[in-house]
Design a protein around this motif. Structure first.
Motif, PDB file in Angstrom:
ATOM      1  N   SER A  36      42.256  -3.121  16.587  1.00 36.74           N
ATOM      2  CA  SER A  36      42.145  -1.943  17.459  1.00 36.74           C
ATOM      3  C   SER A  36      41.153  -0.904  16.942  1.00 36.74           C
ATOM      4  O   SER A  36      41.003   0.148  17.560  1.00 36.74           O
ATOM      5  CB  SER A  36      43.514  -1.297  17.626  1.00 36.74           C
ATOM      6  N   THR A  37      40.471  -1.190  15.837  1.00 36.32           N
ATOM      7  CA  THR A  37      39.532  -0.230  15.259  1.00 36.32           C
ATOM      8  C   THR A  37      38.374   0.051  16.207  1.00 36.32           C
ATOM      9  O   THR A  37      37.732  -0.869  16.707  1.00 36.32           O
ATOM     10  CB  THR A  37      38.977  -0.754  13.920  1.00 36.32           C
ATOM     11  N   LEU A  38      38.117   1.322  16.447  1.00 42.00           N
ATOM     12  CA  LEU A  38      37.007   1.750  17.293  1.00 42.00           C
ATOM     13  C   LEU A  38      35.719   1.721  16.476  1.00 42.00           C
ATOM     14  O   LEU A  38      35.691   2.211  15.343  1.00 42.00           O
ATOM     15  CB  LEU A  38      37.277   3.161  17.817  1.00 42.00           C
ATOM     16  N   VAL A  39      34.662   1.127  17.021  1.00 42.65           N
ATOM     17  CA  VAL A  39      33.384   1.035  16.311  1.00 42.65           C
ATOM     18  C   VAL A  39      32.364   1.906  17.033  1.00 42.65           C
ATOM     19  O   VAL A  39      32.193   1.800  18.254  1.00 42.65           O
ATOM     20  CB  VAL A  39      32.886  -0.427  16.236  1.00 42.65           C
ATOM     21  N   LEU A  40      31.706   2.791  16.272  1.00 45.08           N
ATOM     22  CA  LEU A  40      30.716   3.703  16.823  1.00 45.08           C
ATOM     23  C   LEU A  40      29.381   3.510  16.112  1.00 45.08           C
ATOM     24  O   LEU A  40      29.349   3.256  14.907  1.00 45.08           O
ATOM     25  CB  LEU A  40      31.183   5.145  16.649  1.00 45.08           C
ATOM     26  N   VAL A  41      28.285   3.646  16.850  1.00 45.89           N
ATOM     27  CA  VAL A  41      26.943   3.554  16.282  1.00 45.89           C
ATOM     28  C   VAL A  41      26.354   4.954  16.259  1.00 45.89           C
ATOM     29  O   VAL A  41      26.332   5.652  17.263  1.00 45.89           O
ATOM     30  CB  VAL A  41      26.044   2.606  17.105  1.00 45.89           C
ATOM     31  N   LYS A  42      25.886   5.345  15.078  1.00 43.06           N
ATOM     32  CA  LYS A  42      25.317   6.675  14.857  1.00 43.06           C
ATOM     33  C   LYS A  42      23.848   6.480  14.487  1.00 43.06           C
ATOM     34  O   LYS A  42      23.491   6.418  13.324  1.00 43.06           O
ATOM     35  CB  LYS A  42      26.105   7.349  13.735  1.00 43.06           C
ATOM     36  N   GLY A  43      22.998   6.350  15.508  1.00 42.26           N
ATOM     37  CA  GLY A  43      21.584   6.089  15.285  1.00 42.26           C
ATOM     38  C   GLY A  43      20.760   7.363  15.290  1.00 42.26           C
ATOM     39  O   GLY A  43      20.895   8.185  16.200  1.00 42.26           O
ATOM     40  N   ASP A  44      19.925   7.531  14.290  1.00 42.50           N
ATOM     41  CA  ASP A  44      19.033   8.685  14.224  1.00 42.50           C
ATOM     42  C   ASP A  44      18.078   8.633  15.412  1.00 42.50           C
ATOM     43  O   ASP A  44      17.661   7.553  15.842  1.00 42.50           O
ATOM     44  CB  ASP A  44      18.242   8.647  12.914  1.00 42.50           C
ATOM     45  N   LYS A  45      17.711   9.805  15.946  1.00 38.50           N
ATOM     46  CA  LYS A  45      16.822   9.800  17.114  1.00 38.50           C
ATOM     47  C   LYS A  45      15.426   9.300  16.766  1.00 38.50           C
ATOM     48  O   LYS A  45      14.686   8.854  17.632  1.00 38.50           O
ATOM     49  CB  LYS A  45      16.761  11.176  17.771  1.00 38.50           C
ATOM     50  N   ALA A  46      15.061   9.318  15.483  1.00 39.78           N
ATOM     51  CA  ALA A  46      13.764   8.798  15.056  1.00 39.78           C
ATOM     52  C   ALA A  46      13.823   7.313  14.699  1.00 39.78           C
ATOM     53  O   ALA A  46      12.797   6.701  14.429  1.00 39.78           O
ATOM     54  CB  ALA A  46      13.244   9.598  13.872  1.00 39.78           C
ATOM     55  N   ALA A  47      15.040   6.726  14.706  1.00 41.14           N
ATOM     56  CA  ALA A  47      15.167   5.294  14.420  1.00 41.14           C
ATOM     57  C   ALA A  47      14.592   4.502  15.589  1.00 41.14           C
ATOM     58  O   ALA A  47      14.657   4.924  16.740  1.00 41.14           O
ATOM     59  CB  ALA A  47      16.630   4.926  14.202  1.00 41.14           C
ATOM     60  N   SER A  48      14.047   3.338  15.285  1.00 41.14           N
ATOM     61  CA  SER A  48      13.450   2.527  16.347  1.00 41.14           C
ATOM     62  C   SER A  48      14.536   1.936  17.241  1.00 41.14           C
ATOM     63  O   SER A  48      15.660   1.689  16.815  1.00 41.14           O
ATOM     64  CB  SER A  48      12.606   1.407  15.742  1.00 41.14           C
ATOM     65  N   TYR A  49      14.180   1.735  18.472  1.00 42.43           N
ATOM     66  CA  TYR A  49      15.088   1.135  19.439  1.00 42.43           C
ATOM     67  C   TYR A  49      15.523  -0.246  18.951  1.00 42.43           C
ATOM     68  O   TYR A  49      16.671  -0.642  19.097  1.00 42.43           O
ATOM     69  CB  TYR A  49      14.389   1.042  20.793  1.00 42.43           C
ATOM     70  N   GLY A  50      14.592  -0.969  18.343  1.00 45.84           N
ATOM     71  CA  GLY A  50      14.887  -2.308  17.834  1.00 45.84           C
ATOM     72  C   GLY A  50      15.970  -2.292  16.767  1.00 45.84           C
ATOM     73  O   GLY A  50      16.820  -3.189  16.726  1.00 45.84           O
ATOM     74  N   ALA A  51      15.958  -1.293  15.887  1.00 47.98           N
ATOM     75  CA  ALA A  51      16.966  -1.211  14.830  1.00 47.98           C
ATOM     76  C   ALA A  51      18.350  -0.972  15.421  1.00 47.98           C
ATOM     77  O   ALA A  51      19.345  -1.552  14.965  1.00 47.98           O
ATOM     78  CB  ALA A  51      16.611  -0.098  13.848  1.00 47.98           C
ATOM     79  N   VAL A  52      18.432  -0.138  16.463  1.00 46.23           N
ATOM     80  CA  VAL A  52      19.716   0.128  17.106  1.00 46.23           C
ATOM     81  C   VAL A  52      20.205  -1.121  17.838  1.00 46.23           C
ATOM     82  O   VAL A  52      21.388  -1.483  17.758  1.00 46.23           O
ATOM     83  CB  VAL A  52      19.600   1.329  18.077  1.00 46.23           C
ATOM     84  N   VAL A  53      19.306  -1.817  18.522  1.00 50.77           N
ATOM     85  CA  VAL A  53      19.679  -3.042  19.235  1.00 50.77           C
ATOM     86  C   VAL A  53      20.121  -4.117  18.250  1.00 50.77           C
ATOM     87  O   VAL A  53      21.091  -4.840  18.500  1.00 50.77           O
ATOM     88  CB  VAL A  53      18.507  -3.537  20.120  1.00 50.77           C
ATOM     89  N   GLU A  54      19.436  -4.239  17.116  1.00 46.50           N
ATOM     90  CA  GLU A  54      19.850  -5.209  16.090  1.00 46.50           C
ATOM     91  C   GLU A  54      21.250  -4.897  15.590  1.00 46.50           C
ATOM     92  O   GLU A  54      22.063  -5.812  15.408  1.00 46.50           O
ATOM     93  CB  GLU A  54      18.870  -5.195  14.915  1.00 46.50           C
ATOM     94  N   ALA A  55      21.537  -3.619  15.364  1.00 45.23           N
ATOM     95  CA  ALA A  55      22.873  -3.229  14.906  1.00 45.23           C
ATOM     96  C   ALA A  55      23.923  -3.606  15.939  1.00 45.23           C
ATOM     97  O   ALA A  55      24.994  -4.129  15.599  1.00 45.23           O
ATOM     98  CB  ALA A  55      22.919  -1.737  14.617  1.00 45.23           C
ATOM     99  N   MET A  56      23.631  -3.362  17.200  1.00 50.20           N
ATOM    100  CA  MET A  56      24.597  -3.694  18.252  1.00 50.20           C
ATOM    101  C   MET A  56      24.770  -5.211  18.377  1.00 50.20           C
ATOM    102  O   MET A  56      25.879  -5.693  18.626  1.00 50.20           O
ATOM    103  CB  MET A  56      24.170  -3.054  19.563  1.00 50.20           C
TER     104      MET A  56
END
Length: 143
Positions: free
Chosen positions: A102-122
């Motif tokens: 039941s653990t909630l998972v949140l992504v905290k991406g810096d606004k200067a981080a690349s879109y690709g890095a956030v998509v890879e994390a997801m």
């Protein structure tokens, strides 16, 4: 001898000095330890208007942080400020989700981080068995 001469009158006052001493020691202990409870990675979040995510009481969410340089961090006491590889991130998140589904998972991406890095994390989170992911933002300016 008189019968009541050896008895003392009961004292009705409570000595507060030991109580105050204990409270002061506890106050100092909490003041010293409280900065240790707030740890995390400094990330400049994007600002947007969104509704807050409901976090169940007593459950701490798992936060995956992404810095501008593309490094990944996990909000665990054992990792601290050490960046993690995607393989290690996948392994740790999957173990946590197996132990506490039941653990909630949140992504905290810096606004200067690349879109690709956030998509890879997801993608890594999905591979680790996370079906719902929340994105952390800062409240935007209301017009």
């Amino acid at each position: 001898m008189a019968r009541g001469a050896g008895r003392r009158k009961p004292m009705s006052e409570i000595n507060m000095v030991p109580f105050i001493d204990i409270m002061m020691v506890m106050l100092v202990a909490f003041m010293v330890s409280s900065p240790m409870f707030t740890q995390g990675v400094q990330v400049d979040l994007p600002k947007t208007d969104s509704k807050p995510v409901e976090i169940p009481k007593g459950e701490e969410p798992l936060i995956v942080s992404i810095k501008p340089d593309g490094s990944y961090y996990l909000s665990l006491e054992s990792t601290g400020d050490k960046p993690l590889s995607l393989d290690v991130l996948t392994d740790r998140v999957s173990k946590i989700k197996k132990a506490r589904p039941s653990t909630l998972v949140l992504v905290k991406g810096d606004k200067a981080a690349s879109y690709g890095a956030v998509v890879e994390a997801m993608a890594v989170l999905q591979k680790a068995g996370v079906s719902d992911v929340g994105l952390i933002t800062e409240p935007g300016e209301l017009n």
